[in-house]
Motif scaffolding. Structure first.
Motif, PDB file in Angstrom:
ATOM      1  N   GLY A 274       0.752  -1.113  -0.060  1.00 55.56           N
ATOM      2  CA  GLY A 274       0.106   0.118  -0.140  1.00 55.56           C
ATOM      3  C   GLY A 274       0.617   1.088  -0.133  1.00 55.56           C
ATOM      4  N   ALA A 275      -0.007   2.327  -0.413  1.00 50.65           N
ATOM      5  CA  ALA A 275       0.823   3.640  -0.907  1.00 50.65           C
ATOM      6  C   ALA A 275       1.293   4.271   0.471  1.00 50.65           C
ATOM      7  CB  ALA A 275       0.113   4.607  -1.436  1.00 50.65           C
ATOM      8  N   TYR A 276       0.717   3.990   1.644  1.00 56.56           N
ATOM      9  CA  TYR A 276       1.134   4.891   2.916  1.00 56.56           C
ATOM     10  C   TYR A 276       2.541   4.356   3.364  1.00 56.56           C
ATOM     11  CZ  TYR A 276       1.629   5.924   7.776  1.00 56.56           C
ATOM     12  OH  TYR A 276       2.280   6.452   8.992  1.00 56.56           O
ATOM     13  N   VAL A 277       2.802   2.926   3.090  1.00 64.15           N
ATOM     14  CA  VAL A 277       4.014   2.176   3.714  1.00 64.15           C
ATOM     15  C   VAL A 277       5.094   2.739   2.568  1.00 64.15           C
ATOM     16  CG1 VAL A 277       5.572   0.264   4.303  1.00 64.15           C
ATOM     17  CG2 VAL A 277       2.939   0.543   4.900  1.00 64.15           C
ATOM     18  N   LEU A 278       4.811   2.399   1.332  1.00 60.81           N
ATOM     19  CA  LEU A 278       5.493   2.522   0.240  1.00 60.81           C
ATOM     20  C   LEU A 278       4.734   2.991  -0.992  1.00 60.81           C
ATOM     21  CD1 LEU A 278       8.790   1.862  -0.460  1.00 60.81           C
ATOM     22  CD2 LEU A 278       7.767  -0.016  -1.349  1.00 60.81           C
ATOM     23  N   PRO A 279       5.063   4.328  -1.299  1.00 57.07           N
ATOM     24  CA  PRO A 279       4.344   4.867  -2.576  1.00 57.07           C
ATOM     25  C   PRO A 279       5.023   4.404  -3.888  1.00 57.07           C
ATOM     26  CG  PRO A 279       5.764   6.294  -1.504  1.00 57.07           C
ATOM     27  CD  PRO A 279       5.798   5.379  -0.656  1.00 57.07           C
ATOM     28  N   SER A 280       4.167   4.165  -4.892  1.00 55.28           N
ATOM     29  CA  SER A 280       4.854   3.672  -6.169  1.00 55.28           C
ATOM     30  C   SER A 280       5.670   4.549  -6.848  1.00 55.28           C
ATOM     31  CB  SER A 280       3.556   3.325  -7.113  1.00 55.28           C
ATOM     32  OG  SER A 280       2.885   4.639  -7.399  1.00 55.28           O
ATOM     33  N   PRO A 281       6.526   4.169  -7.628  1.00 58.74           N
ATOM     34  CA  PRO A 281       7.392   5.108  -8.370  1.00 58.74           C
ATOM     35  C   PRO A 281       6.476   6.095  -9.092  1.00 58.74           C
ATOM     36  CG  PRO A 281       8.095   2.715  -8.695  1.00 58.74           C
ATOM     37  CD  PRO A 281       6.836   2.773  -7.868  1.00 58.74           C
TER      38      PRO A 281
ATOM     39  N   VAL B 104       7.130  10.243  -8.903  1.00 58.30           N
ATOM     40  CA  VAL B 104       7.084  10.893 -10.106  1.00 58.30           C
ATOM     41  C   VAL B 104       6.328  12.054 -10.337  1.00 58.30           C
ATOM     42  CG1 VAL B 104       7.458  11.218 -12.613  1.00 58.30           C
ATOM     43  CG2 VAL B 104       8.583   8.947 -11.408  1.00 58.30           C
ATOM     44  N   ARG B 105       5.128  11.872 -10.234  1.00 53.25           N
ATOM     45  CA  ARG B 105       4.173  12.765 -10.020  1.00 53.25           C
ATOM     46  C   ARG B 105       4.321  13.930  -9.153  1.00 53.25           C
ATOM     47  NH1 ARG B 105       0.395   8.904 -11.112  1.00 53.25           N
ATOM     48  NH2 ARG B 105      -0.076   8.818  -8.725  1.00 53.25           N
ATOM     49  N   GLY B 106       4.547  13.465  -7.765  1.00 50.26           N
ATOM     50  CA  GLY B 106       4.783  14.476  -6.773  1.00 50.26           C
ATOM     51  C   GLY B 106       6.005  15.374  -7.152  1.00 50.26           C
ATOM     52  N   PHE B 107       6.862  14.717  -7.808  1.00 47.97           N
ATOM     53  CA  PHE B 107       8.160  15.471  -8.201  1.00 47.97           C
ATOM     54  C   PHE B 107       7.503  16.679  -9.177  1.00 47.97           C
ATOM     55  CE2 PHE B 107      12.340  16.171 -10.212  1.00 47.97           C
ATOM     56  CZ  PHE B 107      13.074  16.881  -9.262  1.00 47.97           C
ATOM     57  N   GLY B 108       6.670  16.187 -10.047  1.00 38.26           N
ATOM     58  CA  GLY B 108       6.202  17.094 -11.160  1.00 38.26           C
ATOM     59  C   GLY B 108       5.397  18.359 -10.786  1.00 38.26           C
ATOM     60  N   GLU B 109       4.724  17.803  -9.396  1.00 45.48           N
ATOM     61  CA  GLU B 109       3.810  19.019  -8.757  1.00 45.48           C
ATOM     62  C   GLU B 109       4.627  19.960  -8.025  1.00 45.48           C
ATOM     63  OE1 GLU B 109       1.280  16.955  -6.039  1.00 45.48           O
ATOM     64  OE2 GLU B 109       0.161  15.823  -7.578  1.00 45.48           O
ATOM     65  N   ILE B 110       5.791  19.608  -7.372  1.00 40.02           N
ATOM     66  CA  ILE B 110       6.493  20.789  -6.660  1.00 40.02           C
ATOM     67  C   ILE B 110       7.302  21.645  -7.767  1.00 40.02           C
ATOM     68  CG2 ILE B 110       6.395  19.513  -4.451  1.00 40.02           C
ATOM     69  CD1 ILE B 110       9.495  18.612  -5.136  1.00 40.02           C
ATOM     70  N   LEU B 111       7.396  20.912  -8.818  1.00 39.09           N
ATOM     71  CA  LEU B 111       8.266  21.689  -9.903  1.00 39.09           C
ATOM     72  C   LEU B 111       7.436  22.658 -10.197  1.00 39.09           C
ATOM     73  CD1 LEU B 111      10.384  19.320 -11.962  1.00 39.09           C
ATOM     74  CD2 LEU B 111      11.221  21.216 -10.724  1.00 39.09           C
ATOM     75  N   ALA B 112       6.160  22.280 -10.580  1.00 37.98           N
ATOM     76  CA  ALA B 112       5.114  23.029 -11.206  1.00 37.98           C
ATOM     77  C   ALA B 112       4.665  24.385 -10.269  1.00 37.98           C
ATOM     78  CB  ALA B 112       3.757  22.226 -11.590  1.00 37.98           C
TER      79      ALA B 112
END
Ligand SMILES: Nc1ncnc2c1ncn2[C@@H]1O[C@H](COP(=O)(O)OP(=O)(O)O)[C@@H](O)[C@H]1O
Ligand SMILES: [Mg+2]
Lengths: 256, 250
Positions: A37-44, A48-56
């Motif tokens: 599950g994503a709480y313990v280990l978020p998917s790659p 990547v999506r999160g990285f895109g968000e903070i960049l945007a």
């Protein structure tokens, strides 16, 4: 001759084997993320999506900037004092003994000691991570400079005496060039340490910086953002290493 | 001729007595070669003369003024050490130009002088090279060029060709001999090669085993045949080496 050599160079530059290993890790990671599950280990993909968000949103610059500012002040101060300590060690054997002892004590002191003390002294302010970074990187940089100063070739200094170079000239032409590689090596290690330490110190008491935002992401259960900011940290580290320290080292070694 | 250098009763003790007493004088323009068994104190004597090391006894006079150790700031003495002692982060030309700074030579002139002396040492075209990029022989020649650039009254050389192969050695001997003839400098040259000493020196000093004294002072003016001179010196040095080893094991 140039062809196969060039080919191998190309493979080396892309770090193809490393890339392969990373692909395998990403696959295993996806699998584990799906299993736990994503709480313990978020998917790659979510990272990547999160990285895109903070960049945007530009958030990446706010927190990286805040961390880098604290590092530059704390680490910069440490480099400054380290240079003075090196100078003292060069000028007087007695000062050299004192510097050695002080560095031994500082080297043996844990990061946590400085974090706690800095919170007591500076409260919840910028100065807490700055002070912690300063105290932790000082012995690393200073040890290197002092070692460099002690390794100045006495035979070259004697040559300076034979030709009656004034002290200032000997310092400029002999001591500084032979100590510089030690300083740069110390700064390289020191900067890496500064980044790691200041981030830990930012967990306590400040409301910006990579360490703060990582801890905050954990609290609001956005585990993927913890990974994203870890990634940012790694990138900052690798980029400064390549762009700053490798370039400086290359320039220093041009006579070799 | 004027006495340039006077060594009177100089001795040196480290943990053991190294130089007992040595006295000799050198006239301006002489090319003196200092010979002796390994470890007899040749380097030590040269360092005392150059003001790099205090003597335990005796005095050294240069132009009738005493040489005081640590106070090398008064006279022009060039020293070529066994190692080149070039600054590895400076080009050959920068290395030579550096030692002209304390003499108050303006920058443009420093560069010109450096060029000229590197040229004299056969290094034209290599002015911009870093020491690490040229051969050991070339480095040693640059060190000699540096010593000559300050136009020293006295040039002290401590086995300057020790690291060179036979061929380069021959070339450098001729070179130094030529520079000596052209400039008329006073040279004190330590070597362990008797052939070298006989080939280039005008005066040969043979030191004895440790604690050393001056065993022999020979004028190399061609009155004694070269082959015989080499033979005699070889015999002497064999005796001294033997004595030194005997002394060490006793
Ligand atoms: N700084 C020093 N401290 C103690 N002993 C020394 C020192 N310098 C030279 N010696 C000793 O003095 C002796 C003569 O050394 P040196 O002058 O280098 O001999 P040479 O040049 O004739 O081979 C050697 O036994 C050496 O070990
Ligand atoms: Mg010697």
């Amino acid at each position: 001759m140039a062809q196969p050599g060039g080919g191998r160079d190309w493979v080396a530059r892309l770090h193809l084997p490393t890339l392969g290993v990373m692909l395998v890790i990403a696959a295993v990671w996806s699998l584990l993320s799906w299993r736990y599950g994503a709480y313990v280990l978020p998917s790659p993909a979510s990272v990547v999506r999160g990285f895109g968000e903070i960049l945007a949103t530009g958030e990446v610059w706010t927190h990286t900037g805040a961390s880098l500012y604290r590092i530059l002040v704390g680490f910069g101060g440490a480099v400054g004092l380290a240079v003075l300590m090196g100078l003292a060690a060069f000028l007087s054997p007695r000062a050299r003994g004192v510097v050695h002892d002080v560095l031994a004590v500082l080297n043996a002191t844990s990061v946590f000691v400085w974090i706690v003390i800095s919170i007591i002294w500076f409260g919840l302010s910028n100065w807490a991570p700055i002070f912690t970074t300063f105290m932790i990187t000082l012995p690393v940089v200073a040890s290197n400079i002092v070692e460099g100063v002690e390794n100045v070739d006495r035979r070259l200094l004697e040559m300076g005496d034979v030709y009656r170079l004034p002290g200032r000239e000997k310092f400029r032409s002999i001591v500084i060039p032979s100590t510089l590689p030690y300083l740069v090596a110390g700064m390289k290690v020191g900067f890496g340490l500064a980044l790691k330490v200041s981030v830990v110190a930012e967990i306590f008491g400040v409301t910006s910086g990579i360490g703060y935002i990582m801890n905050y992401s954990r609290e609001i259960l956005e585990t993927q953002m913890v990974f994203v900011w870890a990634l940012v940290m790694i990138l900052v580290m690798m980029v400064t290493d390549k762009l700053v320290f490798d370039a400086v080292s290359r320039r220093l070694a041009r006579w070799r | 001729m004027a006495v340039k250098l006077q060594v009177s009763g100089v001795g040196k003790d480290y943990l053991i007595p190294v130089i007992d007493t040595v006295s000799f004088s050198v006239e301006a323009g002489e090319f003196v070669c200092l010979l002796g068994p390994n470890g007899c104190g040749k380097t030590t004597l040269l360092r005392i003369i150059g003001g790099l090391e205090p003597a335990t006894r005796g005095a050294v006079l240069l132009d009738d003024r005493p040489v005081v150790a640590g106070d090398v700031h008064t006279r022009k003495v060039g020293v070529v050490f066994q190692e080149d002692r070039l600054l590895p982060w400076m080009t050959l030309a920068e290395n030579v130009a550096l030692v002209l700074k304390p003499l108050g030579v303006p920058a443009a002139e420093r560069r010109a002088i450096a060029r000229r002396h590197l040229g004299l040492a056969g290094l034209a075209g290599f002015e911009g090279y870093y020491p690490g990029r040229v051969s050991g022989g070339m480095r040693q020649r640059a060190a000699i060029a540096r010593a000559l650039a300050i136009e020293p009254d006295v040039l002290l050389m401590d086995e300057p060709f020790g690291a060179l192969d036979a061929q380069n050695r021959r070339i450098m001997q001729t070179e130094v001999r030529r520079i000596w003839q052209q400039t008329g400098r006073t040279i004190l040259f330590v070597t362990h090669s008797i052939e070298e000493a006989v080939a280039i020196g005008t005066t040969l000093l043979m030191m004895s085993a440790r604690p050393s004294r001056l065993r022999e002072l020979i004028r190399n003016d061609g009155r004694v045949e070269r082959a015989k001179l080499i033979d005699d010196l070889n015999t002497m040095i064999m005796e001294e080496v033997e004595r030194q080893q005997g002394g060490a094991s006793a």
